[in-house]
Write an enzyme that holds these catalytic residues in place. Structure first.
Site, PDB file in Angstrom:
ATOM      1  N   THR A 252     -18.089  -1.962   1.250  1.00 28.27           N
ATOM      2  CA  THR A 252     -18.917  -1.711   2.521  1.00 28.27           C
ATOM      3  C   THR A 252     -18.448  -0.199   3.660  1.00 28.27           C
ATOM      4  O   THR A 252     -17.193  -0.143   3.723  1.00 28.27           O
ATOM      5  CB  THR A 252     -18.671  -2.931   3.528  1.00 28.27           C
ATOM      6  OG1 THR A 252     -18.986  -4.040   2.918  1.00 28.27           O
ATOM      7  CG2 THR A 252     -19.486  -2.817   4.819  1.00 28.27           C
TER       8      THR A 252
ATOM      9  N   CYS B 119       9.777  12.766   3.544  1.00 27.43           N
ATOM     10  CA  CYS B 119      11.072  12.105   3.921  1.00 27.43           C
ATOM     11  C   CYS B 119      10.985  10.599   3.425  1.00 27.43           C
ATOM     12  O   CYS B 119      10.226   9.890   3.884  1.00 27.43           O
ATOM     13  CB  CYS B 119      10.913  12.108   5.694  1.00 27.43           C
ATOM     14  SG  CYS B 119      12.210  11.349   6.543  1.00 27.43           S
TER      15      CYS B 119
END
Length: 386
Positions: free
Chosen positions: A237, A325
């Site tokens: 959807t 990171c």
């Protein structure tokens, strides 16, 4: 203390007008666009209008655009989807060593599926060589995927030249334009490109929505299976509110683009001039002749990136290393490593400042002066040898 946000290349703040149109959808237009009743038809109308608007700005047919969850899905669908659907023509892919991880990891997945991938090197400004690309092309090459503009250093690739090179070859051309879209004009009718990835949250739109341009006649294999949404190319959807917000952000980004770009260039010049006058050691990373105007990447020799980012944050400046990171440790940028493989000090000390909505020259100058103060505090006294 005011926070100066200079990390727009990571994500951009959503524009107030975008929030407004999205809230209207959430509150009054909540239907499923696949439903045939009037509530569903209203949602379908909003979806169609948004698609039409974006298609007009990109100068393409509405049927050539499919909405996705963002740049990563668009890259994956373009690269893996095209490769799997067309592997009878060959199993060789060409990309560059400085692509976004959405592209690199998609290519690595194809390698696990038996494809061969060539990773083109770049020069010290982050540009690929056309001669390297030409040499890498074989009769088995079915796809070339080179990003439009790099997300870490801002270098623009020779997109027109690459498309010209591929005109007489079977290989399709995909470009990740996530960082470029909204900053520089993209008229896809003037570019011989077959697949283009774009993301809303890089141009002051919502997170979680993007698009993939698929040139008419280009066949891909879907990555999800379910309903028949997006012309059977992407099941699920549709995110109507997100798409409507995307279209509004796209519209706003087109306005005064030239003026906005000149402003970003003035920000970079001001930042550079302040660094230069300060006498600190720094090195510019990128290509001054082929550059996204909103990205300013510099290395500060003998300064720990982690310490630099922490200190900048304490000064109220949001910037980035452009690195991944993970678990508290900052890994060297694969982009800078590719550009400067023999200069560890350079690729381990790079900081990316990126400009965007609500930034002012006063803010940028303040950030530059505070950066100088932080660098002087952290930078070692020994000279840096390139």
């Amino acid at each position: 203390m005011e926070t100066i946000y200079l990390d727009h290349a990571a994500t951009s703040p959503i524009h107030p007008e975008v929030v407004k149109v999205m809230m209207e959808v959430y509150e009054d237009n909540y239907g499923n666009p696949s439903s045939i009743h009037q509530t569903g038809r209203k949602a379908r109308s909003s979806l169609d209008k948004a698609r039409k608007l974006i298609a007009q700005y990109l100068c393409v047919s509405e049927s050539e655009l499919i909405f996705t969850s963002g740049g990563t899905e668009s890259d994956n669908l373009a690269i893996i989807g095209y490769a799997l659907a067309n592997q009878k023509k060959g199993k060789h892919i060409i990309t560059s060593s400085i692509e976004h991880h959405a592209t690199l990891h998609a290519c690595q997945e194809l390698e696990r599926k038996g494809f061969t991938v060539t990773y083109l090197p770049v020069d010290e400004t982050g540009r690929v060589s056309l001669s390297d690309l030409k040499e890498a092309l074989t009769a088995e090459t079915i796809l070339v995927t080179i990003m439009y503009g790099n997300n870490e250093v801002g270098t623009l690739q020779p997109i027109n030249e690459i498309s010209e090179l591929l005109k007489d070859h079977q290989a399709k051309f995909h470009t990740d334009a996530v960082q470029a879209c909204g900053v520089i004009p993209l008229f896809l009718n003037e570019l011989a490109i077959d697949l283009v990835s774009i993301s809303a949250h890089k141009l002051n739109g919502p997170k979680g929505v993007g698009l993939l341009y698929i040139k008419e006649g280009t066949v891909i294999q879907p990555g999800t299976f379910g309903g028949e949404q997006e012309r059977k190319r992407r099941a699920g959807t549709e995110n109507v509110a997100g798409v409507v917000g995307f279209a509004k952000a796209f519209e706003i980004a087109q306005k005064n683009m030239e003026i906005k770009n000149e402003q970003f260039k003035s920000f970079s010049r001001a930042f550079f001039d302040i660094l230069e006058r300060s006498g600190i050691d720094f090195l510019y990373n990128g290509n001054q002749n082929h550059q996204l105007p909103h990205i300013f990447n510099v290395s500060f020799p003998h300064v720990s990136v982690e310490a630099m980012l922490v200190n900048l944050d304490m000064e109220g400046i949001s910037a980035s290393s452009g690195s991944a990171c993970t678990a508290g440790s900052i890994e060297p940028s694969h982009v800078l490593v590719a550009m400067f493989p023999d200069h560890k000090e350079r690729y381990e000390s790079a900081i990316r400042f990126s400009f965007g909505l609500n930034n002012t020259l006063k803010q940028v100058e303040e950030a530059a002066h505070k950066t100088v103060k932080v660098v002087k505090r952290l930078q070692k006294s020994q000279p840096f040898i390139v």
